[in-house]
Scaffold this motif. Structure first.
Motif, PDB file in Angstrom:
ATOM      1  N   MET A  58       0.908  -1.191   0.084  1.00  0.00           N
ATOM      2  CA  MET A  58      -0.066   0.056  -0.039  1.00  0.00           C
ATOM      3  C   MET A  58       0.883   1.330  -0.036  1.00  0.00           C
ATOM      4  N   LEU A  59       1.982   1.218   0.999  1.00  0.00           N
ATOM      5  CA  LEU A  59       2.941   2.357   0.791  1.00  0.00           C
ATOM      6  C   LEU A  59       3.500   2.723  -0.737  1.00  0.00           C
ATOM      7  N   ARG A  60       3.630   1.635  -1.333  1.00  0.00           N
ATOM      8  CA  ARG A  60       4.474   1.756  -2.565  1.00  0.00           C
ATOM      9  C   ARG A  60       3.395   2.597  -3.322  1.00  0.00           C
ATOM     10  N   PHE A  61       2.273   2.294  -3.433  1.00  0.00           N
ATOM     11  CA  PHE A  61       1.549   3.015  -4.289  1.00  0.00           C
ATOM     12  C   PHE A  61       1.370   4.607  -3.907  1.00  0.00           C
ATOM     13  N   CYS A  62       1.341   4.710  -2.402  1.00  0.00           N
ATOM     14  CA  CYS A  62       1.244   6.156  -2.248  1.00  0.00           C
ATOM     15  C   CYS A  62       2.328   7.185  -2.488  1.00  0.00           C
ATOM     16  N   TYR A  63       3.658   6.374  -2.293  1.00  0.00           N
ATOM     17  CA  TYR A  63       4.792   7.260  -2.412  1.00  0.00           C
ATOM     18  C   TYR A  63       5.243   7.177  -4.103  1.00  0.00           C
ATOM     19  N   ASN A  64       4.668   6.453  -4.661  1.00  0.00           N
ATOM     20  CA  ASN A  64       4.617   6.425  -6.344  1.00  0.00           C
ATOM     21  C   ASN A  64       3.731   7.280  -6.992  1.00  0.00           C
ATOM     22  N   ASN A  65       3.120   7.988  -6.626  1.00  0.00           N
ATOM     23  CA  ASN A  65       2.320   8.846  -7.166  1.00  0.00           C
ATOM     24  C   ASN A  65       0.895   8.029  -7.635  1.00  0.00           C
ATOM     25  N   GLY A  66       0.492   7.037  -6.856  1.00  0.00           N
ATOM     26  CA  GLY A  66      -0.757   6.454  -7.311  1.00  0.00           C
ATOM     27  C   GLY A  66      -0.525   5.302  -8.407  1.00  0.00           C
ATOM     28  N   THR A  67       0.623   4.769  -8.424  1.00  0.00           N
ATOM     29  CA  THR A  67       1.048   3.690  -9.638  1.00  0.00           C
ATOM     30  C   THR A  67       1.664   2.637  -8.749  1.00  0.00           C
ATOM     31  N   THR A  68       1.458   1.181  -8.999  1.00  0.00           N
ATOM     32  CA  THR A  68       2.355   0.250  -8.476  1.00  0.00           C
ATOM     33  C   THR A  68       2.431  -0.845  -9.449  1.00  0.00           C
ATOM     34  N   ASP A  69       3.163  -1.867  -9.401  1.00  0.00           N
ATOM     35  CA  ASP A  69       3.168  -2.849 -10.226  1.00  0.00           C
ATOM     36  C   ASP A  69       2.652  -4.208  -9.407  1.00  0.00           C
ATOM     37  N   ILE A  70       1.453  -4.350  -9.951  1.00  0.00           N
ATOM     38  CA  ILE A  70       0.673  -5.756  -9.226  1.00  0.00           C
ATOM     39  C   ILE A  70       0.733  -7.034 -10.124  1.00  0.00           C
ATOM     40  N   THR A  71       1.272  -7.919  -9.328  1.00  0.00           N
ATOM     41  CA  THR A  71       1.473  -9.290 -10.069  1.00  0.00           C
ATOM     42  C   THR A  71       0.640 -10.128  -9.165  1.00  0.00           C
ATOM     43  N   PRO A  72       0.644 -11.411  -9.818  1.00  0.00           N
ATOM     44  CA  PRO A  72      -0.196 -12.724  -8.980  1.00  0.00           C
ATOM     45  C   PRO A  72       0.134 -12.501  -7.642  1.00  0.00           C
ATOM     46  N   SER A  73       1.355 -12.550  -7.296  1.00  0.00           N
ATOM     47  CA  SER A  73       2.010 -12.817  -6.097  1.00  0.00           C
ATOM     48  C   SER A  73       1.682 -11.811  -4.752  1.00  0.00           C
ATOM     49  N   ASN A  74       1.386 -10.802  -5.521  1.00  0.00           N
ATOM     50  CA  ASN A  74       1.191  -9.404  -4.438  1.00  0.00           C
ATOM     51  C   ASN A  74      -0.465  -9.155  -4.747  1.00  0.00           C
ATOM     52  N   LEU A  75      -1.202  -9.393  -5.632  1.00  0.00           N
ATOM     53  CA  LEU A  75      -2.489  -8.967  -5.997  1.00  0.00           C
ATOM     54  C   LEU A  75      -3.472  -8.961  -4.577  1.00  0.00           C
ATOM     55  N   LEU A  76      -3.652 -10.109  -4.139  1.00  0.00           N
ATOM     56  CA  LEU A  76      -4.410 -10.298  -2.986  1.00  0.00           C
ATOM     57  C   LEU A  76      -3.878  -9.364  -1.747  1.00  0.00           C
ATOM     58  N   LEU A  77      -2.595  -9.618  -1.444  1.00  0.00           N
ATOM     59  CA  LEU A  77      -2.188  -8.724  -0.168  1.00  0.00           C
ATOM     60  C   LEU A  77      -2.659  -7.121  -0.602  1.00  0.00           C
ATOM     61  N   THR A  78      -2.366  -6.724  -1.881  1.00  0.00           N
ATOM     62  CA  THR A  78      -2.461  -5.135  -2.207  1.00  0.00           C
ATOM     63  C   THR A  78      -3.951  -5.035  -2.276  1.00  0.00           C
ATOM     64  N   ARG A  79      -4.955  -5.879  -2.671  1.00  0.00           N
ATOM     65  CA  ARG A  79      -6.226  -5.643  -2.832  1.00  0.00           C
ATOM     66  C   ARG A  79      -6.857  -5.516  -1.127  1.00  0.00           C
ATOM     67  N   CYS A  80      -6.369  -6.397  -0.332  1.00  0.00           N
ATOM     68  CA  CYS A  80      -7.079  -6.396   0.847  1.00  0.00           C
ATOM     69  C   CYS A  80      -6.667  -5.114   1.730  1.00  0.00           C
ATOM     70  N   ALA A  81      -5.168  -4.864   1.557  1.00  0.00           N
ATOM     71  CA  ALA A  81      -4.816  -3.583   2.116  1.00  0.00           C
ATOM     72  C   ALA A  81      -5.592  -2.348   1.796  1.00  0.00           C
ATOM     73  N   ALA A  82      -5.938  -2.194   0.407  1.00  0.00           N
ATOM     74  CA  ALA A  82      -6.544  -1.176  -0.218  1.00  0.00           C
ATOM     75  C   ALA A  82      -8.053  -1.167   0.343  1.00  0.00           C
ATOM     76  N   GLU A  83      -8.725  -2.162   0.390  1.00  0.00           N
ATOM     77  CA  GLU A  83      -9.879  -2.299   1.004  1.00  0.00           C
ATOM     78  C   GLU A  83      -9.827  -1.896   2.612  1.00  0.00           C
TER      79      GLU A  83
END
Length: 542
Positions: free
Chosen positions: A62-87
């Motif tokens: 979640m921090l990577r998205f915030c500190y990278n001006n609203g973009t991040t590399d989403i892969t199958p290995s981090n999709l669920l972690l990122t989605r749950c954190a965003a929710e």
């Protein structure tokens, strides 16, 4: 302008992050609500999360998205972690024309059909680790649906999806290492994925199998996978884990088409459950499935040792439950062929348990009378088993012996068994009389069906026919009138002579019938030849 670290975030006690509150607030609705009225506050603030989904790794994505001006590399290995954190952080609103993190994870999830096989497995593993997260079910459902679609396609075309590869994380999957020779075989084409899915929990395997059944994957292959999974998991599982695994295997087989589940497979599962305390529901399902396949079973399958604390050798109660399931299965009326197969099997089983000195008379009678009378064309095998049981259990009362003997239909005994019964002191006297009368009744019916011109007076066995018929009438009259004073100890010799005379007359009848058939064939041939010469009919009996 350099970001300042004015906010301390403790994530589940795993790790503490120093972040810029201003940057986080513009992307996170949760932080915006929390610090909306404290923008003028000086000094460092601290927030503690005890239930952050995905822990420190999820917060880091979640921090990577915030500190990278609203973009991040989403892969199958981090999709669920990122989605749950965003929710969890309520990152649903777009900022300055930039899509929010939840939208980006949704877009990545829509491209799941382009993921590699290993990427799918990694995403499934993440779902398993975050099974309690509210948003994990959506990703899990998508992953399972896509994975089953690959398996269905693979079973129809190639042994491994074209997207198979080794993931960049360095995890190597068995699919990626299949040789060209092995995938040419039919077995490899159908089972290459078994090893790859062993990491799944019983709960996820159950969800996977349900999806497979809905997508009409071959039930034989599904059954093989379940048995492979159970065998692979058992060595390192404790007793509770073994119970959960085998209960899942039973429940999934129960949901499948029972015609595709072999009797051998079901008895193999049964042997595994003997040492485990599985639920009554799962045990009942297994016994029901075995009952529906009982006509395919063997004697060795039924010889299951009695549970601890039961004195008799084999588990008769279990076989009785099999029979109940066989007779009351949901497919409707049992076919006569299947009924006879089961009757033959049960007769063998009864003969095996009869010598057990600890077997109660009530259990023996229950198994002997469990099937309807129509299931057996002959009661000879059951008679010999009852005879063996009475011989071993010579302490039984006359009342108990009479009850057990009621399980034998004397009308369906052969003449040889009836002759043996007439000399058998272990059976009640009435049983011998009933058997003899049944045989006499069958002989009388045969005589009625024979032409009246049959020359019995010339039979070599009819010299004492009048005396035998008189004796027969006497015994029949006594039984019909309910005479309790029949002395079989005195009349046994007469009864045996009477029965032997009956057998001799039956033999004579057979010879006469054969002679009649031969002469009738000659008559038929003469008519076919079209001979116009008048010929006298041959005598039927010389």
């Amino acid at each position: 302008m350099e970001p300042c670290c004015n906010l301390e975030v403790d994530v589940n006690g795993e790790e503490t992050f120093m972040v810029d509150k201003t940057i986080i607030v513009q992307y996170s609705g949760k932080f915006a609500k929390l610090f909306g009225k404290s923008n003028g506050a000086r000094g460092k603030l601290k927030v503690v999360f005890n239930d952050f989904p995905g822990g420190s790794k999820g917060f880091e994505h979640m921090l990577r998205f915030c500190y990278n001006n609203g973009t991040t590399d989403i892969t199958p290995s981090n999709l669920l972690l990122t989605r749950c954190a965003a929710e969890f952080m309520e990152m649903k609103e777009s900022v300055a024309g930039v899509s929010n993190l939840l939208e980006q994870t949704e877009k990545s999830l829509q491209e799941i059909n382009f993921w590699t096989w290993s990427g799918l497995l990694i995403a499934l593993k993440q779902c398993q680790n975050l099974s309690l997260a509210a948003d994990s079910s959506i990703v899990l459902e998508k992953c399972l649906d896509t994975l089953v679609g690959r398996l269905v396609l693979a079973s129809e075309t190639s042994p491994c999806p074209s997207t198979c590869s080794t993931d960049s994380s360095g995890i190597r999957f068995s699919c990626d290492s299949k040789s060209t020779e092995s995938i040419k075989t039919n077995s490899a084409r159908l089972t290459w994925w078994f090893e790859d899915l062993l990491f799944l929990s019983p709960l996820l395997v159950a969800m996977l199998v349900k999806s497979m059944v809905l997508r009409k994957l071959d039930h034989v292959v599904i059954s093989r996978f379940l048995l492979y999974y159970q065998k692979a998991k058992f060595p390192n599982a404790n007793t509770d884990e073994k119970c959960k695994i085998i209960e899942m295997v039973i429940d999934m087989h129960y949901n499948m088409d029972h015609n595709y589940v072999s009797c051998k497979t079901l008895f193999g599962i049964l042997r595994v459950t003997l040492s485990l305390n599985i639920s009554k529901c799962s045990r009942k399902k297994l016994e029901s499935m075995i009952g529906s396949h009982l006509d395919q079973a063997t004697l060795d399958n039924l010889l299951v040792p009695s549970p601890y604390g039961i004195s008799y050798l084999y588990d008769v109660n279990l076989v009785l439950r099999f029979l109940k399931a066989f007779l009351h299965r949901g497919t409707g009326v049992v076919a006569p062929v299947q009924m006879r197969k089961v009757a033959t099997l049960i007769d063998l089983y009864i003969a095996e348990i009869a010598p057990d000195p600890c077997l109660k008379a009530s259990k023996f009678l229950a198994i002997a009378t469990a099937l309807p009378d129509s299931a057996r064309d002959s009661y000879d095998e059951l008679y010999h088993a009852v005879n063996m049981y009475l011989e071993v259990h010579d302490h039984l009362s006359q009342e108990e012996r009479a009850k057990i003997c009621c399980g034998v239909n004397y009308e369906k005994l052969s003449p040889q068994s009836c002759l043996h019964l007439s000399q058998n002191s272990k059976f009640p006297s009435k049983s011998a009389v009933q058997a003899l009368i049944s045989q006499q009744s069958k002989l009388n019916n045969s005589l009625r069906a024979t032409p009246n011109k049959t020359p019995f007076n010339n039979s070599p066995c009819s010299s004492s026919g009048a005396a035998q018929r008189g004796e027969k009438d006497k015994i029949s009259e006594q039984v019909v009138l309910g005479d309790e004073n029949i002395d079989l100890s005195v009349d046994n010799e007469k009864l045996r002579a009477h029965l032997q005379g009956m057998q001799c007359r039956v033999t004579e009848l057979e010879k006469i019938c054969l002679k009649m058939q031969s002469q009738m064939e000659k008559i038929t041939k003469a008519k076919v030849s079209g001979s116009s010469n008048a010929r006298s009919l041959p005598k039927l009996c010389s």
